[in-house]
Design a protein around this motif. Structure first.
Motif, PDB file in Angstrom:
ATOM      1  N   SER A   1       0.854  -1.260  -0.098  1.00  0.00           N
ATOM      2  CA  SER A   1       0.109  -0.027   0.160  1.00  0.00           C
ATOM      3  C   SER A   1       0.958   1.073  -0.113  1.00  0.00           C
ATOM      4  O   SER A   1       1.599   1.652   1.246  1.00  0.00           O
ATOM      5  N   ARG A   2       0.901   2.100  -1.046  1.00  0.00           N
ATOM      6  CA  ARG A   2       1.792   3.082  -1.405  1.00  0.00           C
ATOM      7  C   ARG A   2       1.094   4.271  -1.582  1.00  0.00           C
ATOM      8  O   ARG A   2       1.174   4.915  -2.867  1.00  0.00           O
ATOM      9  N   PRO A   3       0.432   4.944  -0.776  1.00  0.00           N
ATOM     10  CA  PRO A   3      -0.117   6.238  -1.219  1.00  0.00           C
ATOM     11  C   PRO A   3       0.615   7.429  -1.527  1.00  0.00           C
ATOM     12  O   PRO A   3       1.751   7.412  -1.055  1.00  0.00           O
ATOM     13  N   PHE A   4       0.177   7.895  -2.602  1.00  0.00           N
ATOM     14  CA  PHE A   4       0.994   9.138  -3.367  1.00  0.00           C
ATOM     15  C   PHE A   4       2.261   8.796  -4.064  1.00  0.00           C
ATOM     16  O   PHE A   4       2.824   9.574  -4.472  1.00  0.00           O
ATOM     17  N   ASP A   5       2.613   7.527  -3.790  1.00  0.00           N
ATOM     18  CA  ASP A   5       4.101   7.098  -4.429  1.00  0.00           C
ATOM     19  C   ASP A   5       3.951   7.066  -5.914  1.00  0.00           C
ATOM     20  O   ASP A   5       2.677   6.466  -6.406  1.00  0.00           O
ATOM     21  N   VAL A   6       4.966   7.099  -6.583  1.00  0.00           N
ATOM     22  CA  VAL A   6       4.943   6.918  -8.000  1.00  0.00           C
ATOM     23  C   VAL A   6       4.568   5.790  -8.576  1.00  0.00           C
ATOM     24  O   VAL A   6       4.326   5.424  -9.496  1.00  0.00           O
ATOM     25  N   THR A   7       5.090   4.723  -7.621  1.00  0.00           N
ATOM     26  CA  THR A   7       5.001   3.346  -8.118  1.00  0.00           C
ATOM     27  C   THR A   7       3.589   2.584  -7.579  1.00  0.00           C
ATOM     28  O   THR A   7       3.311   1.529  -7.459  1.00  0.00           O
ATOM     29  N   ARG A   8       2.679   3.315  -6.869  1.00  0.00           N
ATOM     30  CA  ARG A   8       1.484   2.955  -6.336  1.00  0.00           C
ATOM     31  C   ARG A   8       0.631   2.002  -7.399  1.00  0.00           C
ATOM     32  O   ARG A   8       0.682   2.378  -8.466  1.00  0.00           O
ATOM     33  N   ASP A   9      -0.115   0.912  -6.908  1.00  0.00           N
ATOM     34  CA  ASP A   9      -0.872   0.098  -8.059  1.00  0.00           C
ATOM     35  C   ASP A   9      -2.187  -0.248  -7.588  1.00  0.00           C
ATOM     36  O   ASP A   9      -2.730  -1.240  -8.111  1.00  0.00           O
ATOM     37  N   GLY A  10      -2.690   0.473  -6.782  1.00  0.00           N
ATOM     38  CA  GLY A  10      -3.911   0.180  -6.199  1.00  0.00           C
ATOM     39  C   GLY A  10      -4.171   0.169  -4.467  1.00  0.00           C
ATOM     40  O   GLY A  10      -3.102   0.164  -3.855  1.00  0.00           O
ATOM     41  N   PHE A  11      -5.385  -0.053  -4.100  1.00  0.00           N
ATOM     42  CA  PHE A  11      -5.507  -0.132  -2.505  1.00  0.00           C
ATOM     43  C   PHE A  11      -5.264  -1.717  -2.169  1.00  0.00           C
ATOM     44  O   PHE A  11      -5.375  -2.527  -3.104  1.00  0.00           O
ATOM     45  N   VAL A  12      -5.183  -1.774  -0.960  1.00  0.00           N
ATOM     46  CA  VAL A  12      -5.153  -2.922  -0.106  1.00  0.00           C
ATOM     47  C   VAL A  12      -6.351  -2.896   0.694  1.00  0.00           C
ATOM     48  O   VAL A  12      -6.707  -2.089   1.569  1.00  0.00           O
ATOM     49  N   ILE A  13      -7.354  -4.026   0.656  1.00  0.00           N
ATOM     50  CA  ILE A  13      -8.467  -4.327   1.633  1.00  0.00           C
ATOM     51  C   ILE A  13      -8.011  -4.360   3.185  1.00  0.00           C
ATOM     52  O   ILE A  13      -7.159  -5.348   3.311  1.00  0.00           O
ATOM     53  N   GLY A  14      -8.543  -3.578   3.973  1.00  0.00           N
ATOM     54  CA  GLY A  14      -8.483  -3.705   5.241  1.00  0.00           C
ATOM     55  C   GLY A  14      -9.467  -4.033   5.982  1.00  0.00           C
ATOM     56  O   GLY A  14     -10.514  -3.980   5.476  1.00  0.00           O
ATOM     57  N   GLU A  15      -9.422  -4.344   7.394  1.00  0.00           N
ATOM     58  CA  GLU A  15     -10.780  -4.421   8.433  1.00  0.00           C
ATOM     59  C   GLU A  15     -10.360  -4.031   9.516  1.00  0.00           C
ATOM     60  O   GLU A  15      -9.316  -3.661  10.019  1.00  0.00           O
ATOM     61  N   GLY A  16     -11.620  -3.779  10.315  1.00  0.00           N
ATOM     62  CA  GLY A  16     -11.618  -3.399  11.549  1.00  0.00           C
ATOM     63  C   GLY A  16     -12.760  -2.517  12.167  1.00  0.00           C
ATOM     64  O   GLY A  16     -13.840  -2.538  11.438  1.00  0.00           O
ATOM     65  N   GLY A  17     -12.576  -2.038  13.346  1.00  0.00           N
ATOM     66  CA  GLY A  17     -13.854  -0.982  13.800  1.00  0.00           C
ATOM     67  C   GLY A  17     -13.103   0.131  14.432  1.00  0.00           C
ATOM     68  O   GLY A  17     -12.154   0.119  14.891  1.00  0.00           O
ATOM     69  N   GLY A  18     -14.154   1.255  14.631  1.00  0.00           N
ATOM     70  CA  GLY A  18     -13.941   2.401  15.256  1.00  0.00           C
ATOM     71  C   GLY A  18     -15.095   2.821  16.035  1.00  0.00           C
ATOM     72  O   GLY A  18     -16.110   2.731  15.360  1.00  0.00           O
ATOM     73  N   ALA A  19     -14.871   3.373  17.063  1.00  0.00           N
ATOM     74  CA  ALA A  19     -15.966   4.234  17.741  1.00  0.00           C
ATOM     75  C   ALA A  19     -15.723   5.329  18.274  1.00  0.00           C
ATOM     76  O   ALA A  19     -14.385   5.550  18.828  1.00  0.00           O
ATOM     77  N   LEU A  20     -16.656   6.473  18.511  1.00  0.00           N
ATOM     78  CA  LEU A  20     -16.420   7.691  19.159  1.00  0.00           C
ATOM     79  C   LEU A  20     -17.827   7.835  20.027  1.00  0.00           C
ATOM     80  O   LEU A  20     -18.867   7.515  19.520  1.00  0.00           O
ATOM     81  N   VAL A  21     -17.457   8.250  21.040  1.00  0.00           N
ATOM     82  CA  VAL A  21     -18.587   8.734  22.111  1.00  0.00           C
ATOM     83  C   VAL A  21     -18.569  10.339  22.167  1.00  0.00           C
ATOM     84  O   VAL A  21     -17.758  11.060  22.248  1.00  0.00           O
ATOM     85  N   LEU A  22     -19.832  10.914  21.554  1.00  0.00           N
ATOM     86  CA  LEU A  22     -19.952  11.983  21.278  1.00  0.00           C
ATOM     87  C   LEU A  22     -21.007  12.688  22.218  1.00  0.00           C
ATOM     88  O   LEU A  22     -21.964  12.125  22.603  1.00  0.00           O
ATOM     89  N   GLU A  23     -20.678  13.908  22.973  1.00  0.00           N
ATOM     90  CA  GLU A  23     -21.660  14.365  23.789  1.00  0.00           C
ATOM     91  C   GLU A  23     -21.954  16.092  23.661  1.00  0.00           C
ATOM     92  O   GLU A  23     -20.770  16.769  22.999  1.00  0.00           O
ATOM     93  N   THR A  24     -22.830  16.725  24.009  1.00  0.00           N
ATOM     94  CA  THR A  24     -23.043  17.946  23.980  1.00  0.00           C
ATOM     95  C   THR A  24     -21.870  18.531  24.935  1.00  0.00           C
ATOM     96  O   THR A  24     -21.874  17.736  26.008  1.00  0.00           O
ATOM     97  N   GLU A  25     -21.526  19.637  24.858  1.00  0.00           N
ATOM     98  CA  GLU A  25     -20.532  20.225  26.027  1.00  0.00           C
ATOM     99  C   GLU A  25     -21.353  20.025  27.250  1.00  0.00           C
ATOM    100  O   GLU A  25     -20.712  19.859  28.018  1.00  0.00           O
ATOM    101  N   GLU A  26     -22.352  20.835  27.188  1.00  0.00           N
ATOM    102  CA  GLU A  26     -23.101  20.934  28.391  1.00  0.00           C
ATOM    103  C   GLU A  26     -23.193  19.877  29.336  1.00  0.00           C
ATOM    104  O   GLU A  26     -23.047  19.634  30.330  1.00  0.00           O
ATOM    105  N   HIS A  27     -23.756  18.506  28.507  1.00  0.00           N
ATOM    106  CA  HIS A  27     -23.814  17.194  29.176  1.00  0.00           C
ATOM    107  C   HIS A  27     -22.430  16.765  29.725  1.00  0.00           C
ATOM    108  O   HIS A  27     -22.273  16.265  30.625  1.00  0.00           O
ATOM    109  N   ALA A  28     -21.230  16.708  28.915  1.00  0.00           N
ATOM    110  CA  ALA A  28     -20.108  16.351  29.354  1.00  0.00           C
ATOM    111  C   ALA A  28     -19.597  17.049  30.534  1.00  0.00           C
ATOM    112  O   ALA A  28     -18.829  16.824  31.351  1.00  0.00           O
TER     113      ALA A  28
END
Length: 407
Positions: free
Chosen positions: A215-242
């Motif tokens: 996986s070579r982003p922006f490189d002159v030799t890049r030849d496509g993406f590589v499949i990745g997997e995973g998960g991400g999460a964020l807890v969002l709150e109003t400032e007042e509540h936090a």
């Protein structure tokens, strides 16, 4: 307009499970890409991917939950659990909601189930099949265990799904429908069906003999993406509540942008029309100027057209003062729905630590991408207050999210 803050983060990635492990390895320039281990890829043209390493679901989940969930749901659940624990929040059921972002939901389970069914003499499909492939069931399992009864949506906008999940969560909070929102993104699409299609579309790297530098982003030799997997999460709150509950605040959600190129099903607009408009919308929403942004976590998938168009879009909009730009997909591969969230976490950590993560495997910048500091191979130190995360997807979907230091 309410101020929206981030009080919890969770990550499951090819370079580490947990935000601390992810951040340590992403800034160290580690690669999570290797030969596929979850099935035999030897007959495929593409045999590499960014899989979640050393993942044993029983280390994190109850047996019954494992049996009834697809891997993308498991990644979502584990990331959400980390974010909720870090936030220290006590769920107020009717004032807490959840938004799930996923591009392809349970496509791998669908493919492997059909393969088994085709070769079986007794045609039997288990009762858990449908719940395992539905995108919204990932959010449902989290909501059931944490008693989240507020707004619940599942967003599927291709590779911008994670960023759009955050945007949708913010809209729910700004409209007064919730005080707390859990934004989750997850993906696990590794199966021959998906690989055959993307490989035949010439979208994937074929460097099977050298996975870690494939996986070579922006490189002159890049030849496509590589499949990745995973998960991400964020807890969002109003400032007042936090503030009312004395929460630790890790950053502020400053602004969101969403646009559609209205140009082509798979190719970006050649002049970056939708990408530029999207970044402009996020800046306007955040009430910031281009020169305020210190770092952009680029979509940067390592496709020829995509990287060039994104580079030119950034140069057009940020002409006066170009920020640092890097793509962490060199390390993780393209995590699709999950990447939109984990890359926002990357921006938050960059602001917190003053460390700009590198674009690994970038040895010679493509002439079409010159003029930007892509932080090649080694992290840099820089004091920044605002960062932008871009996520662009098939269908001309564009998402830009801006986070900032909480003041």
């Amino acid at each position: 307009m309410k101020r929206i803050v981030i009080t919890g983060m969770g990550a499951v990635t090819p370079v580490g499970i947990g935000v601390d492990e992810y951040w340590k390895n992403i800034t160290a320039g580690e690669s999570g890409i290797d030969t596929i281990k979850t099935f035999d890829p030897s007959e495929l043209a593409v045999q590499i991917a960014g899989e979640v390493k050393n993942f044993n679901p029983s280390d994190y989940l109850a047996k019954d939950l494992i049996r009834k969930t697809d891997p993308f749901m498991q990644f979502a659940y584990i990331a959400a659990e980390e974010a909720i624990k870090q936030s220290g929040i006590e769920i107020e059921p009717e004032r807490t909601g959840i938004i799930m972002g996923t591009a392809m939901s349970g496509v791998a389970t669908t493919a492997f189930t059909q393969e088994a069914l085709t070769g079986a003499s007794h045609k039997k499909v288990g009762p858990r099949f449908i719940p395992k492939i539905l995108g919204n069931i990932a959010a449902a399992n989290i909501a059931i265990d944490y008693n989240i009864q507020g707004p619940s949506f599942t967003v599927s906008t291709a590779c911008s799904s994670g960023g759009d999940a955050v945007n949708t969560a913010v809209m729910c909070m700004q409209s007064g429908k919730a005080d707390v929102m859990l934004a989750v993104g997850a993906e696990s699409v590794l199966c021959p069906l998906v690989i055959y299609s993307l490989a035949n579309a010439k979208a994937l790297s074929r460097r099977n003999d050298d996975p870690k530098t494939s996986s070579r982003p922006f490189d002159v030799t890049r030849d496509g993406f590589v499949i990745g997997e995973g998960g991400g999460a964020l807890v969002l709150e109003t400032e007042e509540h936090a503030k009312a509950r004395g929460a630790k605040i890790y950053g502020e959600l400053m602004g969101c942008g969403n646009t559609c190129d209205a140009h082509h099903v798979t190719a970006p607009h050649p002049e970056g029309r939708g990408a530029i408009a999207c970044m402009k919308l996020a800046l306007a929403d955040a009430q910031l100027k281009p020169e305020d942004i210190g770092y952009i976590n680029a979509h940067g998938t390592a496709t020829h057209k995509g990287d060039a168009v994104e580079t030119n879009s950034i140069k057009t909009l940020f002409e006066g003062k170009l920020p640092f730009v890097s793509s962490t997909k060199g390390a993780t591969g393209h995590m699709m729905g999950a990447g939109g969230i984990t890359e926002i976490i990357t921006c938050l950590k960059a602001i917190e630590t003053g460390t700009i993560p590198p674009t690994i495997n970038l040895n010679e910048v493509d002439p079409e991408c010159e003029g930007i500091d892509f932080v090649p191979n080694t992290a840099k130190t820089a004091e920044i207050d605002y960062a932008m995360s871009n996520a662009f997807g098939f269908g001309g979907q564009n998402s830009s999210i801006i986070v900032g230091r909480y003041k």
